[in-house]
Design an enzyme around this catalytic site. Structure first.
Site, PDB file in Angstrom:
ATOM      1  CG  ASN A   9      -1.721   1.131   1.469  1.00 38.69           C
ATOM      2  OD1 ASN A   9      -1.795   2.184   0.525  1.00 38.69           O
ATOM      3  ND2 ASN A   9      -2.214   1.377   2.648  1.00 38.69           N
ATOM      4  CD1 TRP A  10       3.595   1.032  -3.009  1.00 37.32           C
ATOM      5  CD2 TRP A  10       3.260   2.468  -4.944  1.00 37.32           C
ATOM      6  NE1 TRP A  10       4.295   0.571  -4.075  1.00 37.32           N
ATOM      7  CE2 TRP A  10       4.141   1.156  -5.139  1.00 37.32           C
ATOM      8  CE3 TRP A  10       3.310   3.326  -5.971  1.00 37.32           C
ATOM      9  CZ2 TRP A  10       4.676   0.846  -6.469  1.00 37.32           C
ATOM     10  CZ3 TRP A  10       3.664   3.096  -7.121  1.00 37.32           C
ATOM     11  CH2 TRP A  10       4.494   1.919  -7.386  1.00 37.32           C
ATOM     12  CE  LYS A  11      -0.109   2.976   4.767  1.00 33.52           C
ATOM     13  NZ  LYS A  11       0.058   3.229   6.335  1.00 33.52           N
ATOM     14  CG  HIS A  96      -5.722   1.948   5.516  1.00 27.78           C
ATOM     15  ND1 HIS A  96      -5.233   2.903   6.499  1.00 27.78           N
ATOM     16  CD2 HIS A  96      -4.807   1.004   5.225  1.00 27.78           C
ATOM     17  CE1 HIS A  96      -3.938   2.542   6.703  1.00 27.78           C
ATOM     18  NE2 HIS A  96      -3.852   1.722   6.174  1.00 27.78           N
ATOM     19  CD  GLU A  98      -2.853   5.325   6.900  1.00 22.98           C
ATOM     20  OE1 GLU A  98      -2.744   5.446   5.766  1.00 22.98           O
ATOM     21  OE2 GLU A  98      -1.890   4.809   7.557  1.00 22.98           O
ATOM     22  CD  GLU A 168      -3.266  -2.243   7.297  1.00 20.44           C
ATOM     23  OE1 GLU A 168      -2.200  -2.552   6.692  1.00 20.44           O
ATOM     24  OE2 GLU A 168      -3.971  -1.345   7.210  1.00 20.44           O
ATOM     25  N   GLY A 174       2.827   2.258  10.723  1.00 21.03           N
ATOM     26  CA  GLY A 174       3.853   3.308  10.827  1.00 21.03           C
ATOM     27  C   GLY A 174       4.594   3.751  11.963  1.00 21.03           C
ATOM     28  CB  SER A 214       5.649  -1.907  12.069  1.00 18.46           C
ATOM     29  OG  SER A 214       5.238  -0.583  12.164  1.00 18.46           O
ATOM     30  N   GLY A 236       5.197   1.059   4.504  1.00 18.92           N
ATOM     31  CA  GLY A 236       6.373   1.836   4.577  1.00 18.92           C
ATOM     32  C   GLY A 236       7.291   0.814   3.816  1.00 18.92           C
TER      33      GLY A 236
END
Ligand code: 13P
Length: 253
Positions: A9-11, A96, A98, A168, A174, A214, A236
């Site tokens: 997931n490149w975000k 997600h 976020e 998650e 992160g 992570s 990440g």
């Protein structure tokens, strides 16, 4: 046997040129050494068509990180599930944390997105997971079950085949703080039990449940060795091809 998957997931990272370079590097690495799992990269909308074309004849599948909760029309700035599908993407990440937190995506909005994604032939990586506060209160199971009930448990068993779950824990995203393999396995097994209660044991056995938060090459082997962890959703560590490849390789250990 359910699918083993490592998804990136490149975000909100990488310009178009940087994204193309990353996808190209990964493609070359995986051509040189075949993966032992399905590999998905989920990119910002603007990368999708180019990256999907670039990876067309490769082992890499492409996905979006979101889609609209409306089919089409006057919704400035939104991107529909049909548009995502038309790029050649196969997957979409929904739910997600976020998006739930920063963009106020409610269970109802997510349910509408889920339905539209499926109507348009996309597979869904549906994310669930508790906050630190919820983990400290010991309500992580209720949180995960409620998120499933709110947005995906209305699906038919046939539709369910297009769903991948990603657990998650928000406190691990992160932060460098990974759930231990035991902590993750415990909740993955619980999630599978919830799926079995709604769709039966056979469907639950076929459902891929990924861990995210992570996850990196150093901890992936231990996580992926657990019976109910079927791979990872990687933030990440998906932004550098060698790091991501290191996680993919965890399936070879
Ligand atoms: P990190 O791997 O950066 O913790 O992010 C996990 C994630 O949110 C993937 O969707």
């Amino acid at each position: 046997m359910r699918k083993k998957i490592v998804a990136g997931n490149w975000k909100m990272n990488k310009t178009l040129q940087e994204g193309v370079a990353l996808a190209t590097e990964l493609k070359e690495m995986l051509e040189a050494e075949k993966p032992n799992c399905e590999v998905v990269i989920c990119t910002p909308f603007i990368h999708l068509a180019t990256v999907a074309e670039l990876t067309k004849d490769s082992v890499i599948a492409v996905g979006a990180e979101n889609c609209a909760d409306k089919a089409s029309g006057a919704y400035t700035g939104e991107v529909s599930a049909a548009m995502v599908k038309s790029t050649g993407a196969e997957y979409v990440i929904l739910g997600h944390s976020e998006r739930r937190e920063y963009y106020r995506e409610t269970p109802e909005i997510l349910k509408a997105k889920v339905d539209l994604a499926l109507e348009n032939g996309l597979k869904i990586i549906f994310c669930i997971g508790e906050s630190l506060d919820e983990r400290e209160k010991g309500v992580q199971e209720t949180v995960c079950r409620t998120e499933l009930e709110g947005s995906v448990f209305h699906l038919t068993p046939e539709q369910w085949k297009q769903i991948v779950i990603a657990y998650e824990p928000i406190w691990a995203i992160g932060t460098g703080k990974t759930a231990s393999a035991e902590q993750a396995e415990e909740i993955h097994a619980f999630i599978r039990k919830c799926v079995a209660e709604v769709y039966g044991a056979e469907v639950a056995e076929e459902t891929s449940i990924l861990y995210g938060g992570s996850c990196k090459a150093s901890n992936a082997p231990e996580l992926f060795a657990k019976p109910d962890i079927d791979g990872g959703l990687i933030g990440g560590a998906s932004l550098k091809a060698p790091d991501f490849k290191g996680i993919i390789d965890a399936w070879k250990k």
